[in-house]
Every structure is written in structure tokens, then in C-alpha cells.
Design a protein around this motif. Structure first.
Motif, PDB file in Angstrom:
ATOM      1  N   ILE A   1      -3.526   2.575  -6.526  1.00 38.10           N
ATOM      2  CA  ILE A   1      -3.996   3.779  -5.835  1.00 38.10           C
ATOM      3  C   ILE A   1      -4.947   3.371  -4.717  1.00 38.10           C
ATOM      4  N   ASP A   2      -4.722   3.921  -3.531  1.00 38.85           N
ATOM      5  CA  ASP A   2      -5.635   3.597  -2.437  1.00 38.85           C
ATOM      6  C   ASP A   2      -6.339   4.857  -1.935  1.00 38.85           C
TER       7      ASP A   2
ATOM      8  N   ARG B   1      -6.378   6.286   0.854  1.00 39.17           N
ATOM      9  CA  ARG B   1      -5.572   7.183   1.669  1.00 39.17           C
ATOM     10  C   ARG B   1      -4.910   8.255   0.805  1.00 39.17           C
ATOM     11  N   GLN B   2      -4.410   7.862  -0.370  1.00 35.15           N
ATOM     12  CA  GLN B   2      -3.777   8.839  -1.251  1.00 35.15           C
ATOM     13  C   GLN B   2      -4.777   9.893  -1.711  1.00 35.15           C
TER      14      GLN B   2
ATOM     15  N   TYR C   1      -5.238  12.300   1.167  1.00 30.37           N
ATOM     16  CA  TYR C   1      -4.083  13.184   1.268  1.00 30.37           C
ATOM     17  C   TYR C   1      -4.150  14.294   0.234  1.00 30.37           C
ATOM     18  N   PHE C   2      -4.490  13.923  -0.980  1.00 35.30           N
ATOM     19  CA  PHE C   2      -4.542  14.925  -2.038  1.00 35.30           C
ATOM     20  C   PHE C   2      -5.631  15.956  -1.757  1.00 35.30           C
TER      21      PHE C   2
ATOM     22  N   GLN D   1       3.624  10.223  -1.175  1.00 34.89           N
ATOM     23  CA  GLN D   1       2.311   9.701  -1.536  1.00 34.89           C
ATOM     24  C   GLN D   1       1.701  10.471  -2.709  1.00 34.89           C
ATOM     25  N   ILE D   2       1.868  11.795  -2.710  1.00 34.48           N
ATOM     26  CA  ILE D   2       1.329  12.594  -3.812  1.00 34.48           C
ATOM     27  C   ILE D   2       2.083  12.284  -5.101  1.00 34.48           C
TER      28      ILE D   2
ATOM     29  N   LEU E   1       0.826   9.023  -6.422  1.00 36.26           N
ATOM     30  CA  LEU E   1      -0.495   9.195  -7.018  1.00 36.26           C
ATOM     31  C   LEU E   1      -0.372   9.792  -8.416  1.00 36.26           C
TER      32      LEU E   1
END
Length: 303
Positions: free
Chosen positions: A9-10, A12-13, A16-17, A43-44, A47
């Protein structure tokens, strides 16, 4: 020890969330993030897979946060704020020893910037201003990530609680090809621009609220261009106008400079935008106060 699945997990994710949790709409969230919907959805999904829980309930007519999603929203917000604060702390030195990172709209006439920078140094005794030019949503993202200290933002924008002060209301001028019959007029009506091959303007997806701000003014003047094309930035837009491919509107400061093949003409219909100085929430109060006290510098540069 962090479970292996969570190590991928980074940050950025998480960002985004958090945007998606505010919008609860993939299309609007993707627009804010300057993405299309498929990569945001991927990406979601990644995650959720790494966490092993569903963060969003996609069943039914509206997207909703699950209980796990609500917990994640609070936890991720804290984590992202701590991450950004750590980056800002690592990058910062004493306030007087480093330039203040100032975001500027992509259309600003930079010929006025040296005078503004010099006046800021003289008035505050601090290091100068480091300009960063981009579109409004990207500048706001820089404020939230603390890569910018302050920015001049054309309103309306969703500021999400960031402190701001009005600086100027800017009237616009028409930019048309020098070879066009319109260039022979000293002033133009908006509806005159309907004779051009295309009306160049920024894409609605870049900032729907600001796009509508202009659209309402165009509609009030009865302006309905037959063809619209995307304005890809100052230099490319001016090149398209010089080539006779269309015209556009820009703040009157653009008329200070001469551009080969482009004629700037006064606009008889009022089209305007208000510009605010917006501050990062990590900016020291004394710098917020100093910037606010120098708003006339920025008004002069814009006008």
C-alpha cells in the motif's frame, strides 16, 4: 510486524481513497485527481484487496462508505497529514532562509514577477518568491501536500477549509488572430467571436466549477460559439490563435505583451474572475500575515 499484504500500500492509494470518500462518486473523484475512472477503480480495488476489507458499498444507486471505510477515512486522513507534515519539515529551513513557494495560474504574465519578487524581499526582509505555474486544481493539490506555501487561485474552487483572502477581480480581453477581420475593431462583443473557426477554452474536466462560472457569463451575453476546442496552455493557445485556428479570452494582463500573429482587443461585455490568495495549512502564521499584508503586490502583477 506489518503483514506482507499491507506493505504494497502506498500513500497515493490513501490520497485517492480520501478524495473518493469525500465525493462518493468515481467520476467526480477521478476529475479532481486528473485521472480517468478505470485507474482510480483499480487503485481502490487494490487497496481493498491489500486490507482484506470492503471500504465502499457500490450496491444501489449511490456509492457509500462501509463501516470499515468510515474508520479508514479517519485513519488515512491522519496518516496523510502526518506524512505531508514530515515531508514539509524535512524540506524546510528557517523561514527567512528559503524562498516562499508561490503557485501562479498558468496564464499569469511573468514579466511582472521580478518586480513583485523584489518588492516582497524589500518589504519583508525574507528570501524571495519561487514561482510554480500550473492549473488551479494542481496548485491546490500542492497546497494540501505542502509542496506549495501559497497560491493565487482563480475562483470558484473547492478549498476544503484552506484559509484565503481576495486579491483582485480581473476583467478579460479577447485574443484573436491578427489576420482576422475582428482584429480591425478596437473593441469586441462576445458574440463577435462566434465568427472565429473555434473558441479556445480550458477543458471542463479540469475545473467544472470555474468552467461553469465562465459559462454563465457567456450565456448571459448570448454567446454560443459553434465550435469549441481545448486551450492547451498559454504558449500553445497563442500559437493556435496566431495560426488563425480560433480565439479566446484571457485576463487583461495578457494585453501587456505583444504576440506575433495575435491581437488583443478590449471586450465590451464584462467577463471577469476573482482571484484569491490561498495558504497552505502548514504555512507559519507570521508568513500568512506577511503575505496578506502584501496583497497589493499580487494585485498589481495580475492586473
Amino acid at each position: 510486524m506489518t503483514p506482507p499484504a499491507l506493505r504494497g500500500i502506498d500513500i497515493r492509494q490513501l490520497r485517492y481513497f480520501l478524495v473518493l470518500a469525500e465525493e462518493l462518486n468515481f467520476r467526480r473523484a477521478a476529475e479532481r485527481l486528473h485521472l480517468t475512472q478505470p485507474p482510480l477503480s483499480r487503485q481502490i480495488a487494490a487497496l481493498e484487496a491489500a486490507l482484506g476489507v470492503a471500504l465502499l458499498d457500490r450496491d444501489g444507486p449511490a456509492t457509500r462508505l462501509t463501516p470499515a471505510g468510515r474508520r479508514a477515512q479517519a485513519a488515512f486522513r491522519t496518516a496523510v497529514q502526518a506524512f505531508d507534515a514530515a515531508l514539509a519539515e524535512a524540506a524546510s529551513g528557517p523561514a527567512a532562509d528559503r524562498p516562499l513557494r508561490l503557485g501562479l495560474p498558468w496564464w499569469v504574465d511573468m514579466s511582472a514577477f521580478p518586480a513583485v519578487d523584489g518588492a516582497w524581499r524589500e518589504a519583508t526582509g525574507r528570501a524571495g518568491l519561487e514561482p510554480v505555474m500550473d492549473i488551479g486544481p494542481t496548485l491546490l493539490d500542492g497546497l494540501r501536500r505542502h509542496t506549495l506555501d501559497a497560491a493565487l487561485i482563480a475562483m470558484p474552487h473547492e478549498l476544503h477549509g484552506l484559509r484565503h483572502v481576495p486579491v483582485a477581480r480581473l476583467r478579460h480581453v479577447a485574443l484573436v488572430p491578427s489576420a482576422s477581420p475582428l482584429a480591425r475593431k478596437r473593441a469586441l462583443r462576445l458574440r463577435d467571436l462566434e465568427a472565429l473557426p473555434a473558441f479556445l477554452r480550458f477543458a471542463r474536466r479540469q475545473n467544472p466549477a470555474l468552467w461553469m462560472h465562465y459559462q454563465r457569463q457567456y450565456e448571459a451575453a448570448g454567446f454560443k460559439p459553434a465550435t469549441e476546442a481545448e486551450a492547451p496552455g498559454t504558449t500553445a493557445t497563442l500559437a493556435q490563435i496566431a495560426a488563425g485556428r480560433g480565439g479566446t479570452l484571457m485576463p487583461a494582463a495578457m494585453a501587456r505583451q505583444r504576440y506575433a500573429g495575435v491581437a488583443c482587443r478590449r471586450l465590451l461585455d464584462e467577463v471577469s474572475v476573482e482571484v484569491h490568495l490561498v495558504f497552505s495549512d502548514a504555512l507559519a502564521p507570521e508568513l500568512v500575515e506577511a503575505l496578506t499584508a502584501q496583497c497589493t503586490l499580487f494585485e498589481a502583477a495580475l492586473g
